[in-house]
Motif scaffolding. Structure first.
Motif, PDB file in Angstrom:
ATOM      1  N   SER A   1      11.904  13.175  -5.865  1.00 38.75           N
ATOM      2  CA  SER A   1      11.445  11.816  -5.583  1.00 38.75           C
ATOM      3  C   SER A   1      12.443  11.008  -4.752  1.00 38.75           C
ATOM      4  O   SER A   1      12.135   9.904  -4.325  1.00 38.75           O
ATOM      5  CB  SER A   1      11.160  11.079  -6.889  1.00 38.75           C
TER       6      SER A   1
ATOM      7  N   LYS B   1       0.836  -1.195   0.000  1.00 38.28           N
ATOM      8  CA  LYS B   1       0.000   0.000   0.000  1.00 38.28           C
ATOM      9  C   LYS B   1       0.867   1.239   0.000  1.00 38.28           C
ATOM     10  O   LYS B   1       1.906   1.292   0.646  1.00 38.28           O
ATOM     11  CB  LYS B   1      -0.913   0.030   1.222  1.00 38.28           C
ATOM     12  N   ILE B   2       0.407   2.213  -0.758  1.00 43.07           N
ATOM     13  CA  ILE B   2       0.964   3.558  -0.717  1.00 43.07           C
ATOM     14  C   ILE B   2      -0.254   4.448  -0.508  1.00 43.07           C
ATOM     15  O   ILE B   2      -1.145   4.489  -1.360  1.00 43.07           O
ATOM     16  CB  ILE B   2       1.725   3.911  -2.005  1.00 43.07           C
ATOM     17  N   GLY B   3      -0.301   5.087   0.653  1.00 43.56           N
ATOM     18  CA  GLY B   3      -1.522   5.787   1.022  1.00 43.56           C
ATOM     19  C   GLY B   3      -2.640   4.762   1.110  1.00 43.56           C
ATOM     20  O   GLY B   3      -2.434   3.633   1.563  1.00 43.56           O
TER      21      GLY B   3
ATOM     22  N   SER C   1       5.218   7.374  -3.866  1.00 42.07           N
ATOM     23  CA  SER C   1       3.956   8.118  -3.915  1.00 42.07           C
ATOM     24  C   SER C   1       4.005   9.261  -4.927  1.00 42.07           C
ATOM     25  O   SER C   1       2.992   9.574  -5.563  1.00 42.07           O
ATOM     26  CB  SER C   1       3.597   8.656  -2.526  1.00 42.07           C
TER      27      SER C   1
ATOM     28  N   GLU D   1      10.688   7.891  -3.135  1.00 46.30           N
ATOM     29  CA  GLU D   1       9.312   8.048  -2.660  1.00 46.30           C
ATOM     30  C   GLU D   1       8.370   7.679  -3.794  1.00 46.30           C
ATOM     31  O   GLU D   1       8.137   8.472  -4.712  1.00 46.30           O
ATOM     32  CB  GLU D   1       9.087   9.499  -2.227  1.00 46.30           C
TER      33      GLU D   1
ATOM     34  N   THR E   1       5.967   1.262   7.919  1.00 48.41           N
ATOM     35  CA  THR E   1       6.622   1.765   6.709  1.00 48.41           C
ATOM     36  C   THR E   1       7.841   0.901   6.406  1.00 48.41           C
ATOM     37  O   THR E   1       8.610   0.570   7.303  1.00 48.41           O
ATOM     38  CB  THR E   1       7.059   3.234   6.896  1.00 48.41           C
TER      39      THR E   1
ATOM     40  N   VAL F   1      -0.037   9.691  -5.482  1.00 51.95           N
ATOM     41  CA  VAL F   1      -0.754   9.373  -4.252  1.00 51.95           C
ATOM     42  C   VAL F   1      -0.118  10.171  -3.129  1.00 51.95           C
ATOM     43  O   VAL F   1       1.108  10.312  -3.073  1.00 51.95           O
ATOM     44  CB  VAL F   1      -0.645   7.853  -3.946  1.00 51.95           C
ATOM     45  N   GLU F   2      -0.920  10.690  -2.221  1.00 51.20           N
ATOM     46  CA  GLU F   2      -0.387  11.475  -1.118  1.00 51.20           C
ATOM     47  C   GLU F   2       0.473  10.610  -0.202  1.00 51.20           C
ATOM     48  O   GLU F   2       0.074   9.518   0.199  1.00 51.20           O
ATOM     49  CB  GLU F   2      -1.523  12.100  -0.309  1.00 51.20           C
ATOM     50  N   ALA F   3       1.674  11.104   0.110  1.00 53.96           N
ATOM     51  CA  ALA F   3       2.595  10.364   0.982  1.00 53.96           C
ATOM     52  C   ALA F   3       2.085  10.392   2.409  1.00 53.96           C
ATOM     53  O   ALA F   3       1.562  11.397   2.882  1.00 53.96           O
ATOM     54  CB  ALA F   3       3.987  10.983   0.917  1.00 53.96           C
TER      55      ALA F   3
ATOM     56  N   ASP G   1       4.155   2.215   2.307  1.00 54.61           N
ATOM     57  CA  ASP G   1       3.525   2.421   3.607  1.00 54.61           C
ATOM     58  C   ASP G   1       3.230   1.119   4.344  1.00 54.61           C
ATOM     59  O   ASP G   1       3.255   1.075   5.572  1.00 54.61           O
ATOM     60  CB  ASP G   1       2.246   3.240   3.447  1.00 54.61           C
TER      61      ASP G   1
END
Length: 176
Positions: free
Chosen positions: A49, A18-20, A67, A65, A81, A72-74, A102
């Protein structure tokens, strides 16, 4: 004699994460390891990034990163994490990078027949890092094309700022 055609589908194992609030996956064959989020040192002048660099058994590995690439919102760092240490191939060279996620949720089998290209909708949904959507029992799962994670500016930065052992076959062998 009746000839039967046996349809064989190639399947791979994918890491789902999952990311966010969204779930994504990419082939587990490209993953060298999954680890708790380590201490990451920011790198001055790195692309937005790049979170920074981590020390992986004496090797400097950039941490990205995901996201940002996926729109997608970090989320803030939590005990869940992780960094997914991933092997990328670009112009015949192999690179090792870390990707912040995440939450790692599961490893799943996905048949080639379950993956369809991303819908085009006149180019409005195109994202070069998205390979397609996997049609699972009651949901869809977005599949990431690992080798397309970085765009040209990031590849140039990675190439200019890598340490020689980063691309060494011995390093890759140690991580397997």
């Amino acid at each position: 004699m009746i000839e039967q055609t046996i349809e064989r589908h190639h399947h791979d194992k994918y890491l789902e994460f999952k990311i966010g609030p969204r779930s994504f996956a990419y082939p587990i064959s490209r993953i060298k390891e999954i680890m708790e989020f380590p201490q990451v040192e920011p790198i001055t002048g790195a692309p937005s990034s790049v979170i920074g660099a981590m020390n992986l058994r004496g090797q400097i590995v950039p941490v990205f990163e995901l996201s940002i690439w996926l729109g997608v919102e970090a989320l803030e760092l939590t005990p869940k994490t992780c960094v997914v240490v991933t092997e990328l191939t670009h112009n015949g060279n192999r690179y090792i990078i870390g990707n912040k996620v995440d939450l790692v949720t599961q490893v799943i089998d996905i048949n080639d027949s379950q993956v369809e290209p991303m819908p085009d909708l006149a180019g409005t949904l195109t994202n070069p890092i998205l390979m397609g959507l996997a049609k699972l029992d009651e949901r869809l799962l977005t599949i990431i094309d690992v080798d397309k994670l970085l765009h040209s500016t990031q590849w140039e930065w990675l190439k200019e700022n890598e340490t020689p052992p980063l691309r060494s076959a011995n390093v890759l062998g140690d991580l397997s």
